[in-house]
Design a protein around this motif. Structure first.
Motif, short mmCIF file in Angstrom:
data_model
loop_
_atom_site.label_atom_id
_atom_site.label_comp_id
_atom_site.label_asym_id
_atom_site.label_seq_id
_atom_site.Cartn_x
_atom_site.Cartn_y
_atom_site.Cartn_z
N LEU A 198 1.63 -7.60 -37.60
CA LEU A 198 1.71 -7.96 -36.36
C LEU A 198 2.92 -7.56 -35.72
N PHE A 199 3.18 -6.79 -34.57
CA PHE A 199 4.21 -6.33 -34.14
C PHE A 199 5.11 -5.35 -34.93
N GLY A 200 4.16 -4.72 -36.01
CA GLY A 200 4.73 -3.83 -36.98
C GLY A 200 5.33 -4.30 -37.98
N LEU A 201 5.81 -5.78 -38.21
CA LEU A 201 6.78 -6.11 -39.03
C LEU A 201 6.07 -7.11 -39.93
N LEU A 202 5.42 -8.21 -39.19
CA LEU A 202 4.84 -9.56 -39.89
C LEU A 202 3.43 -8.93 -40.59
N PRO A 203 3.39 -8.99 -42.10
CA PRO A 203 2.06 -8.80 -42.59
C PRO A 203 1.09 -9.89 -42.25
N LEU A 204 -0.26 -9.45 -42.03
CA LEU A 204 -1.26 -10.51 -41.90
C LEU A 204 -2.03 -10.54 -43.02
N PRO A 205 -2.72 -11.60 -43.65
CA PRO A 205 -3.58 -11.42 -44.73
C PRO A 205 -4.85 -10.56 -44.36
N PHE A 211 -9.32 -10.14 -41.65
CA PHE A 211 -9.82 -8.94 -40.91
C PHE A 211 -11.26 -8.57 -41.74
N ASP A 212 -11.65 -9.10 -42.61
CA ASP A 212 -12.80 -9.00 -43.37
C ASP A 212 -14.25 -8.76 -42.44
N GLY A 213 -14.12 -9.49 -41.26
CA GLY A 213 -15.00 -9.29 -40.24
C GLY A 213 -15.05 -8.27 -39.11
N VAL A 214 -13.99 -7.40 -39.48
CA VAL A 214 -13.72 -6.20 -38.45
C VAL A 214 -14.27 -4.97 -39.01
N GLY A 218 -29.12 13.24 -31.92
CA GLY A 218 -28.08 14.51 -31.48
C GLY A 218 -26.78 14.12 -30.98
N ARG A 219 -26.79 12.75 -30.56
CA ARG A 219 -25.52 11.90 -30.00
C ARG A 219 -24.71 11.49 -31.12
N TYR A 220 -23.37 11.36 -30.54
CA TYR A 220 -22.42 10.59 -31.17
C TYR A 220 -22.55 9.24 -31.02
N ARG A 221 -22.76 8.25 -31.99
CA ARG A 221 -23.17 6.83 -31.64
C ARG A 221 -21.90 6.06 -32.24
N PHE A 222 -21.46 4.78 -31.65
CA PHE A 222 -20.54 3.79 -32.37
C PHE A 222 -21.07 2.45 -32.30
N GLU A 223 -20.68 1.61 -33.30
CA GLU A 223 -20.74 0.27 -33.38
C GLU A 223 -19.44 -0.40 -33.93
N VAL A 224 -18.92 -1.55 -33.02
CA VAL A 224 -17.52 -1.77 -33.42
C VAL A 224 -17.83 -3.26 -33.33
N GLU A 225 -17.36 -3.94 -34.08
CA GLU A 225 -17.33 -5.66 -34.17
C GLU A 225 -16.26 -6.33 -34.98
N ALA A 226 -15.40 -7.13 -34.37
CA ALA A 226 -14.61 -7.87 -34.86
C ALA A 226 -14.73 -9.45 -34.77
N VAL A 227 -14.85 -10.02 -36.12
CA VAL A 227 -15.07 -11.29 -36.27
C VAL A 227 -13.70 -11.80 -36.95
N LEU A 228 -13.19 -12.75 -36.40
CA LEU A 228 -11.92 -13.32 -37.24
C LEU A 228 -12.20 -14.81 -37.61
N PRO A 229 -11.47 -15.30 -38.63
CA PRO A 229 -11.56 -16.68 -39.05
C PRO A 229 -11.21 -17.70 -38.12
N VAL A 230 -12.01 -18.68 -37.67
CA VAL A 230 -11.70 -19.78 -36.67
C VAL A 230 -11.98 -19.32 -35.15
N ALA A 231 -11.39 -18.01 -34.91
CA ALA A 231 -11.81 -17.32 -33.61
C ALA A 231 -13.32 -17.14 -33.55
#
Length: 176
Positions: free
Chosen positions: A127-134, A138-141, A150-163
């Motif tokens: 966080l902010f380049g300084l504070l390490p986060l466990p 981010f296991d759910g990211v 023939g097309r480039y496709r993407f799927e992105v998901e972010a699931v965080l603990p508690v949130a």
């Protein structure tokens, strides 16, 4: 010519990817892609706060999507537009690994290519380049890039603990 960031990270596996993925991730200079995406946002107030801090787009179905990639050998800036919403991240190559800066969070990304798919997983964050986060936070990211019709496709998901789910977006892109 020096290899692209993705060529450097994926090595020989890069050259076994489908054409649309190789084309996008071989880009040099400024290139523009357009397409469509569907964006889902979490409803938990903490998920909404996380999405706002990271500058993530609002929910929408079949949203016009534009991504400008500014590509250098050790760094790429991705400027995304989902409708009118803008989201920018910077990817850097450090020690053979990919780092993505999105808002105040810097993610250490592991890339894996298997059977024509590129998988992104988070192996560390700051966080902010300084504070390490466990890293377990981010296991759910996850991100998956692949080719379909023939097309480039993407799927992105972010699931965080508690949130819970912060965001999920998916779609396709073609070079403009």
């Amino acid at each position: 010519m020096q290899p692209s960031v993705f060529q450097q990270v994926l090595g020989a596996a890069f050259f076994r990817l489908p054409d649309s993925l190789r084309q996008l991730h071989s880009s040099r200079g400024l290139v523009r892609y357009t397409g469509r995406a569907t964006v889902e946002r979490g409803r938990n107030p903490l998920a909404r706060l996380c999405a706002w801090l990271a500058g993530l787009p609002p929910a929408g179905q079949d949203v016009a999507t534009v991504v400008e990639f500014e590509c250098e050998p050790a760094r790429e800036t991705w400027r995304r537009r989902f409708g009118e919403a803008r989201m920018t991240s910077t990817l850097r190559l450090r020690g053979g690994r990919l780092r993505e800066r999105l808002g105040p969070v810097s993610l250490r990304i592991e890339l894996h290519a298997n059977e024509g798919v590129v998988w992104w997983t988070v192996s560390g964050a700051r966080l902010f380049g300084l504070l390490p986060l466990p890293a377990s936070m981010f296991d759910g990211v996850r991100c998956r890039e692949f080719e379909q019709d023939g097309r480039y496709r993407f799927e992105v998901e972010a699931v965080l603990p508690v949130a819970g789910r912060v965001i999920r977006y998916s779609g396709w892109l073609e070079r403009a």
